[in-house]
Scaffold this active site. Structure first.
Site, PDB file in Angstrom:
ATOM      1  N   CYS A  54    -111.515   5.615 -24.535  1.00  0.00           N
ATOM      2  CA  CYS A  54    -110.320   5.356 -25.326  1.00  0.00           C
ATOM      3  C   CYS A  54    -109.637   6.696 -25.564  1.00  0.00           C
ATOM      4  O   CYS A  54    -109.993   7.698 -24.936  1.00  0.00           O
ATOM      5  CB  CYS A  54    -110.676   4.662 -26.638  1.00  0.00           C
ATOM      6  SG  CYS A  54    -111.886   5.559 -27.633  1.00  0.00           S
ATOM      7  N   THR A  55    -108.672   6.747 -26.443  1.00  0.00           N
ATOM      8  CA  THR A  55    -107.903   7.974 -26.609  1.00  0.00           C
ATOM      9  C   THR A  55    -108.759   9.123 -27.106  1.00  0.00           C
ATOM     10  O   THR A  55    -108.725  10.222 -26.541  1.00  0.00           O
ATOM     11  CB  THR A  55    -106.730   7.760 -27.579  1.00  0.00           C
ATOM     12  OG1 THR A  55    -106.010   6.596 -27.189  1.00  0.00           O
ATOM     13  CG2 THR A  55    -105.803   8.953 -27.595  1.00  0.00           C
TER      14      THR A  55
END
Length: 259
Positions: free
Chosen positions: A182-183
């Site tokens: 994810c980020t």
């Protein structure tokens, strides 16, 4: 003056949320920082922007609380502050999954370092020879901006849809090594724990997420940019603002940012 954009999260039990919110907000306002901090019983998720000295002063102050001593922030630089104001919010979860059995404040999922993942991607398998599957845990408007080559992208509109997507696709992961990403780490940590909980073996989270991958590698095997939840829109592989035009989320600025 360069602006430091700082993000960090930590899953840790918190039981003094209203008092903590007031203390944190007061400190941020005194230092003239802007951004969003989310507090929940499961931990803290923060994204702040400001000059170097007040950013460092705030983090030194926050780490005086032993619950936050292990915070490992990620940083990037911009010419302007990408937030309009300072908010500290109390929520039920710092990243909403609605799976109360998943308690990341109790134990972390196994992780893989960015440099190790890059090596696995280059050689086409992990160090035990297993086929590698990269699993993007972000929402569709984020993956439209960029993602790892050949990653599984469920095109979800919200992280709450992730458990159902996994349930419908479990066979894909049999006998393979799965790396959720994810980020900045917060969603893929919960995702990895959920996959372990439903019996999927050989699951890892990408340590520090996409942003740490950009920071510690040359960004090979990634295509596009990385969506961030602030006025920069996205950053490129050098962590510089790239200003794409994705469709915003209804929760823009509240979901993950760089954390």
């Amino acid at each position: 003056m360069s602006i430091i954009n700082l993000s960090a999260y930590r899953f840790v039990g918190l039981d003094d949320l209203p008092t903590l919110r007031e203390r944190v907000l007061e400190r941020c306002l005194a230092l003239q920082l802007k951004g969003t901090i989310l507090l929940a019983p499961e931990g803290i998720n923060l994204f702040l922007a400001g000059p170097r000295e007040p950013i460092d002063t705030f983090m030194d102050w926050l780490r005086e609380d032993t619950r936050f001593a292990g915070l490992e922030p990620k940083e990037s630089i911009s010419d302007e502050v990408p937030f309009g104001r300072m908010r500290v919010r109390v929520k039920k979860e710092i990243i909403t999954m609605r799976m109360p059995a998943i308690r990341p404040e109790g134990a972390r999922a196994p992780s893989v370092a960015p440099v190790t993942l890059q090596r696995w991607l280059a050689q086409g398998h992990d160090d035990d020879g297993r086929e590698l599957v990269l699993l993007d845990t972000r929402n569709e408007y984020e993956t439209d901006v960029g993602l790892f080559n050949d990653a599984v992208d469920y095109r979800i509109a919200s992280f709450t849809e992730f458990p159902d997507a996994i349930a419908a696709d479990r066979a894909r992961f049999e006998g393979k090594t799965v790396v959720s990403y994810c980020t900045g780490g917060i969603r893929c940590e919960k995702a990895a724990l959920h996959m372990q909980d439903v019996g999927i073996e050989h699951v890892y989270q990408l340590e520090g997420g996409i942003l740490k991958y950009f920071e510690e590698t040359d960004g090979a095997h990634w295509r596009g940019d990385c969506f961030v939840f602030d006025e920069r829109g996205a950053v490129d592989k050098s962590l510089a603002p790239s200003h794409p035009s994705p469709q915003p989320s209804p929760q823009r600025g509240e979901g993950e940012s760089l954390a």
